[in-house]
Scaffold this active site. Structure first.
Site, PDB file in Angstrom:
ATOM      1  N   PRO A 154      -8.550   0.491 -33.020  1.00  0.00           N
ATOM      2  CA  PRO A 154      -8.249   1.921 -33.163  1.00  0.00           C
ATOM      3  C   PRO A 154      -9.159   2.779 -32.275  1.00  0.00           C
ATOM      4  CG  PRO A 154      -9.739   1.280 -34.898  1.00  0.00           C
ATOM      5  CD  PRO A 154      -9.554   0.066 -34.021  1.00  0.00           C
ATOM      6  N   TRP A 155      -8.973   4.101 -32.356  1.00  0.00           N
ATOM      7  CA  TRP A 155      -9.680   5.000 -31.451  1.00  0.00           C
ATOM      8  C   TRP A 155     -10.967   5.595 -32.023  1.00  0.00           C
ATOM      9  CZ3 TRP A 155      -9.914   9.042 -34.579  1.00  0.00           C
ATOM     10  CH2 TRP A 155      -8.813   9.353 -35.386  1.00  0.00           C
ATOM     11  N   LYS A 179      -6.137  -5.253 -27.249  1.00  0.00           N
ATOM     12  CA  LYS A 179      -5.451  -4.015 -26.874  1.00  0.00           C
ATOM     13  C   LYS A 179      -6.099  -2.855 -27.617  1.00  0.00           C
ATOM     14  CE  LYS A 179      -2.216  -1.583 -28.437  1.00  0.00           C
ATOM     15  NZ  LYS A 179      -2.811  -0.275 -28.103  1.00  0.00           N
ATOM     16  N   PRO A 180      -6.889  -2.048 -26.910  1.00  0.00           N
ATOM     17  CA  PRO A 180      -7.488  -0.886 -27.574  1.00  0.00           C
ATOM     18  C   PRO A 180      -6.448   0.213 -27.773  1.00  0.00           C
ATOM     19  CG  PRO A 180      -8.207  -1.024 -25.277  1.00  0.00           C
ATOM     20  CD  PRO A 180      -7.273  -2.176 -25.501  1.00  0.00           C
ATOM     21  N   GLU A 182      -4.478   3.559 -27.155  1.00  0.00           N
ATOM     22  CA  GLU A 182      -4.120   4.212 -25.890  1.00  0.00           C
ATOM     23  C   GLU A 182      -5.087   5.351 -25.568  1.00  0.00           C
ATOM     24  OE1 GLU A 182      -2.368   3.416 -28.505  1.00  0.00           O
ATOM     25  OE2 GLU A 182      -0.253   3.842 -28.248  1.00  0.00           O
ATOM     26  N   SER A 233      -4.501   1.681 -39.010  1.00  0.00           N
ATOM     27  CA  SER A 233      -3.979   2.279 -40.238  1.00  0.00           C
ATOM     28  C   SER A 233      -3.176   1.258 -41.052  1.00  0.00           C
ATOM     29  CB  SER A 233      -3.093   3.465 -39.881  1.00  0.00           C
ATOM     30  OG  SER A 233      -1.985   3.008 -39.136  1.00  0.00           O
ATOM     31  N   GLU A 254      -7.954  -5.103 -40.892  1.00  0.00           N
ATOM     32  CA  GLU A 254      -8.937  -4.105 -41.366  1.00  0.00           C
ATOM     33  C   GLU A 254      -8.218  -2.768 -41.336  1.00  0.00           C
ATOM     34  OE1 GLU A 254     -11.939  -4.655 -42.401  1.00  0.00           O
ATOM     35  OE2 GLU A 254     -12.410  -6.640 -41.635  1.00  0.00           O
ATOM     36  N   CYS A 288     -13.387   5.028 -41.278  1.00  0.00           N
ATOM     37  CA  CYS A 288     -12.598   4.442 -42.367  1.00  0.00           C
ATOM     38  C   CYS A 288     -13.399   4.348 -43.656  1.00  0.00           C
ATOM     39  CB  CYS A 288     -12.048   3.095 -41.950  1.00  0.00           C
ATOM     40  SG  CYS A 288     -13.332   2.023 -41.280  1.00  0.00           S
ATOM     41  N   GLU A 392      -4.938   9.274 -46.523  1.00  0.00           N
ATOM     42  CA  GLU A 392      -6.040   9.186 -45.566  1.00  0.00           C
ATOM     43  C   GLU A 392      -5.932  10.348 -44.576  1.00  0.00           C
ATOM     44  OE1 GLU A 392      -6.213   5.736 -42.970  1.00  0.00           O
ATOM     45  OE2 GLU A 392      -8.390   5.674 -43.195  1.00  0.00           O
TER      46      GLU A 392
HETATM   47  P1  NAD Z   1      -3.260   3.190 -35.740  1.00  0.00           P
HETATM   48  O1  NAD Z   1      -2.870   2.229 -36.817  1.00  0.00           O
HETATM   49  O2  NAD Z   1      -2.356   4.292 -35.405  1.00  0.00           O
HETATM   50  O3  NAD Z   1      -3.471   2.390 -34.361  1.00  0.00           O
HETATM   51  C1  NAD Z   1      -4.347   1.290 -34.300  1.00  0.00           C
HETATM   52  C2  NAD Z   1      -3.946   0.434 -33.117  1.00  0.00           C
HETATM   53  O4  NAD Z   1      -2.652  -0.105 -33.360  1.00  0.00           O
HETATM   54  C3  NAD Z   1      -3.842   1.175 -31.774  1.00  0.00           C
HETATM   55  O5  NAD Z   1      -4.359   0.337 -30.761  1.00  0.00           O
HETATM   56  C4  NAD Z   1      -2.348   1.359 -31.602  1.00  0.00           C
HETATM   57  O6  NAD Z   1      -1.951   1.417 -30.250  1.00  0.00           O
HETATM   58  C5  NAD Z   1      -1.826   0.080 -32.229  1.00  0.00           C
HETATM   59  N1  NAD Z   1      -0.444   0.140 -32.678  1.00  0.00           N
HETATM   60  C6  NAD Z   1       0.272   1.222 -33.083  1.00  0.00           C
HETATM   61  N2  NAD Z   1       1.531   0.839 -33.428  1.00  0.00           N
HETATM   62  C7  NAD Z   1       1.583  -0.505 -33.243  1.00  0.00           C
HETATM   63  C8  NAD Z   1       2.626  -1.467 -33.436  1.00  0.00           C
HETATM   64  N3  NAD Z   1       3.820  -1.130 -33.882  1.00  0.00           N
HETATM   65  N4  NAD Z   1       2.352  -2.752 -33.157  1.00  0.00           N
HETATM   66  C9  NAD Z   1       1.118  -3.125 -32.707  1.00  0.00           C
HETATM   67  N5  NAD Z   1       0.100  -2.247 -32.500  1.00  0.00           N
HETATM   68  C10 NAD Z   1       0.342  -0.955 -32.769  1.00  0.00           C
HETATM   69  O7  NAD Z   1      -4.726   3.651 -36.116  1.00  0.00           O
HETATM   70  P2  NAD Z   1      -5.631   4.731 -35.354  1.00  0.00           P
HETATM   71  O8  NAD Z   1      -5.011   6.054 -35.622  1.00  0.00           O
HETATM   72  O9  NAD Z   1      -5.881   4.290 -33.958  1.00  0.00           O
HETATM   73  O10 NAD Z   1      -7.028   4.583 -36.131  1.00  0.00           O
HETATM   74  C11 NAD Z   1      -7.278   5.160 -37.351  1.00  0.00           C
HETATM   75  C12 NAD Z   1      -7.005   4.163 -38.475  1.00  0.00           C
HETATM   76  O11 NAD Z   1      -7.814   3.000 -38.311  1.00  0.00           O
HETATM   77  C13 NAD Z   1      -7.363   4.723 -39.825  1.00  0.00           C
HETATM   78  O12 NAD Z   1      -6.354   4.371 -40.745  1.00  0.00           O
HETATM   79  C14 NAD Z   1      -8.668   4.002 -40.167  1.00  0.00           C
HETATM   80  O13 NAD Z   1      -8.950   3.924 -41.529  1.00  0.00           O
HETATM   81  C15 NAD Z   1      -8.439   2.681 -39.555  1.00  0.00           C
HETATM   82  N6  NAD Z   1      -9.708   1.977 -39.332  1.00  0.00           N
HETATM   83  C16 NAD Z   1     -10.046   0.965 -40.176  1.00  0.00           C
HETATM   84  C17 NAD Z   1     -11.254   0.289 -40.015  1.00  0.00           C
HETATM   85  C18 NAD Z   1     -11.646  -0.833 -40.940  1.00  0.00           C
HETATM   86  O14 NAD Z   1     -12.623  -1.505 -40.648  1.00  0.00           O
HETATM   87  N7  NAD Z   1     -10.929  -1.072 -42.025  1.00  0.00           N
HETATM   88  C19 NAD Z   1     -12.106   0.662 -38.975  1.00  0.00           C
HETATM   89  C20 NAD Z   1     -11.730   1.712 -38.135  1.00  0.00           C
HETATM   90  C21 NAD Z   1     -10.514   2.362 -38.327  1.00  0.00           C
END
Ligand code: NAD
Length: 504
Positions: A154-155, A179-180, A182, A233, A254, A288, A392
């Site tokens: 995630p970002w 894959k980080p 975007e 997420s 996670e 998170c 969240e």
């Molecule tokens: P997100 O779920 O929108 O995106 C996370 C990653 O998934 C990105 O790299 C995104 O490009 C990718 N992604 C999106 N759609 C996808 C798909 N259909 N298939 C495969 N990959 C896909 O999350 P975010 O907005 O980048 O980050 C915030 C979220 O991350 C929050 O919910 C936060 O709680 C969570 N988070 C959890 C932890 C933990 O340790 N539990 C740590 C950090 C962040």
């Protein structure tokens, strides 16, 4: 090597940066003012295939390297990362908007420490001692790498999340394609380049900077990817799990959090107020494990609300590169608007004590208007089943609710789908023991909220996912156990054969 030079592309495959074959341009934007930090081209599915092929080709040699050799490579990596600390901190702040003091004092040293930890952990993979468990055999357990790991991050903490994904995977002998998000690919690319500078062989660490639905789903579904490790997420985690299940891959998820912060009536009020402010605003609340729901026992409730509101007013909002800034912008305008949406809807059913979009001038004279800034926001009077208590928000927003009995406080703390982190504030040993036992979360702090350490596991309960990052436990995620069994009798007709043919 200048790790920040992305002139040759934004895909790191087989030890070098390349343009890849994608055609979709993307701008990495600084949310402090909307300026473009870097133009990139998003990875195509073909780029994912090339990266997975590179990781597959690197696997035999890396997985059979001695733990000592992998450990030495990680020690060199720790030194390379430390040597580029300023660049990492500056780029991390530019792409996320987080205050430079957080990048400098937490993200970068945390990543270096994690790398040193896994250098040691690589030499401490363990299994059961060999033994004669059946009488007629000697058994032992081999702990083996799984193969090519596909990771998605995630970002919010791009550098640390890259480290949390890459380090245990490669310490255990796997190779990886990451894959980080975007929005924030740059420090993950720098991390991969640092791996090469440290002498980690080409193809062991690859980074594709593509879109979730395109490159992300292709990576998760790829037949040559043996394991999927995802941080993000909960809704996207569900989708990743579905895709991984279809191809029977091991998954490590996670996911989101909605951490409760439970203040009992014997707590040190001043400590609880300071703790709530710090734990709800760290990284702009885009954490998170951030404190999001404070449950305060009735006798302390009013003083707690007043104390948090007062300290929120003292937080210095400003340019993230200013070392005195406490709170920078959120990661993007879209995300700022999403956070604002939660708060605006809450006005109809709760009280917004402080907060809203930050406009005007920051503490350092920065014009906040063009940035994605949002004020620390305190909400009271929200029902337990309301959106701001259950969902969240992932921003600098704290909801405070009162409770009466200890049972009620602990019940409310557990009353969301999430279970990532929580804290209990009390000076009573029995209350703290009870709270740490009964709260359903992967981490429970007592009289603090946020600190993490490389030696201890991080991971969720319930809809916050499963599997552990950091610590020796994360190596369980990235290894598989093989039972090896030797016959010790040397006879052709073994005792157990009579269950299949003839008698003894
Ligand atoms: P997100 O779920 O929108 O995106 C996370 C990653 O998934 C990105 O790299 C995104 O490009 C990718 N992604 C999106 N759609 C996808 C798909 N259909 N298939 C495969 N990959 C896909 O999350 P975010 O907005 O980048 O980050 C915030 C979220 O991350 C929050 O919910 C936060 O709680 C969570 N988070 C959890 C932890 C933990 O340790 N539990 C740590 C950090 C962040």
């Amino acid at each position: 090597m200048d790790l920040t030079d992305f002139s040759t592309g934004a895909q790191y495959i087989a030890g070098r940066l390349t343009e890849g074959t994608g055609t979709e341009p993307f701008q990495v934007v600084n949310p402090a003012d909307g300026s473009v930090v870097q133009h990139v081209t998003l990875a195509s599915t073909g780029d994912v295939d090339t990266a997975v092929a590179a990781a597959k080709a690197a696997l035999p040699a890396w997985s059979s390297a001695t733990p000592g050799a992998r450990s030495e490579a990680l020690l060199r990596l720790a030194a390379v990362l430390a040597g580029h600390a300023e660049d990492f901190a500056r780029v991390e702040t530019a792409q996320t908007g987080k205050p430079i003091k957080l990048s400098t004092e937490f993200d970068v040293p945390g990543t270096v420490d994690n790398t040193s930890f896994f250098a040691g952990a690589a030499r401490n993979l363990e299994g059961k001692a060999a033994g004669e468990y059946s009488g007629d055999h000697t058994s032992y357990v081999r702990r083996e790498a799984i193969g090519v790991v596909g990771s998605i991050s995630p970002w919010n903490y791009p550098l640390q999340m890259a480290a949390w994904k890459i380090l245990p995977a490669i310490a255990a002998g796997n190779t990886i394609v990451l894959k980080p998000a975007e929005l924030t690919p740059l420090t993950s690319l720098m991390f991969a380049r640092a791996c090469t500078e440290a002498g980690i062989p080409d193809g062991v660490v690859n980074v594709v900077t593509g879109a979730g639905r395109g490159a992300g789903e292709h990576l998760v579904s790829h037949p040559d990817v043996a394991m999927v490790s995802f941080t993000g997420s909960t809704p996207v985690g569900r989708r990743v799990a579905e895709l991984a299940t279809a191809s029977v891959k091991r998954t490590h998820l996670e996911l989101g959090g909605k951490a409760p912060f439970v203040v009992f009536d014997d707590a040190d009020l001043d400590a609880a107020v300071h703790g709530a402010v710090a734990a709800s605003l760290i990284n702009g609340g885009q954490d998170c494990t951030a404190a999001t729901r404070a449950y305060v026992q009735r006798p302390l409730y009013d003083a707690f609300v007043a104390g948090v509101a007062e300290l929120y007013g003292q937080v210095r909002i400003g340019h993230p590169l200013n070392p005195a800034t406490d709170l920078g912008p959120l990661v993007s305008y879209t995300h700022r608007d999403r956070v604002a949406g939660f708060v605006e809807r809450a006005r109809s059913y709760a009280t917004v004590v402080t907060g809203g979009q930050a406009l005007g001038l920051g503490h350092d004279g920065t014009d906040l208007n063009p940035g994605a800034y949002y004020l620390p926001t305190l909400i009271t009077g929200a029902p337990q089943d309301s959106e701001v208590v259950q969902g969240e928000i992932f921003g600098p927003v704290l909801v405070v609710l009162p409770f009466d009995s200890d049972e009620e406080g602990l019940r409310l703390a557990n009353d969301t789908p999430y279970g990532l982190a929580a804290s209990a504030w009390t000076r009573d040993i029995h209350r703290s023991l009870r709270a740490t036992r009964e709260i359903q979360a992967g981490c429970v702090w007592v009289n603090d909220h946020i600190p993490i350490i490389s030696e201890m596991p991080h991971g969720g309960y319930k809809a916050s996912g499963y599997g552990k990052d950091m610590s020796q436990y994360s190596l369980d995620e990235y290894t598989q156990l093989k039972h090896v069994m030797f016959d010790t009798t040397a006879v052709a007709r073994k005792d157990w054969h009579r269950t299949v043919f003839g008698d003894r």
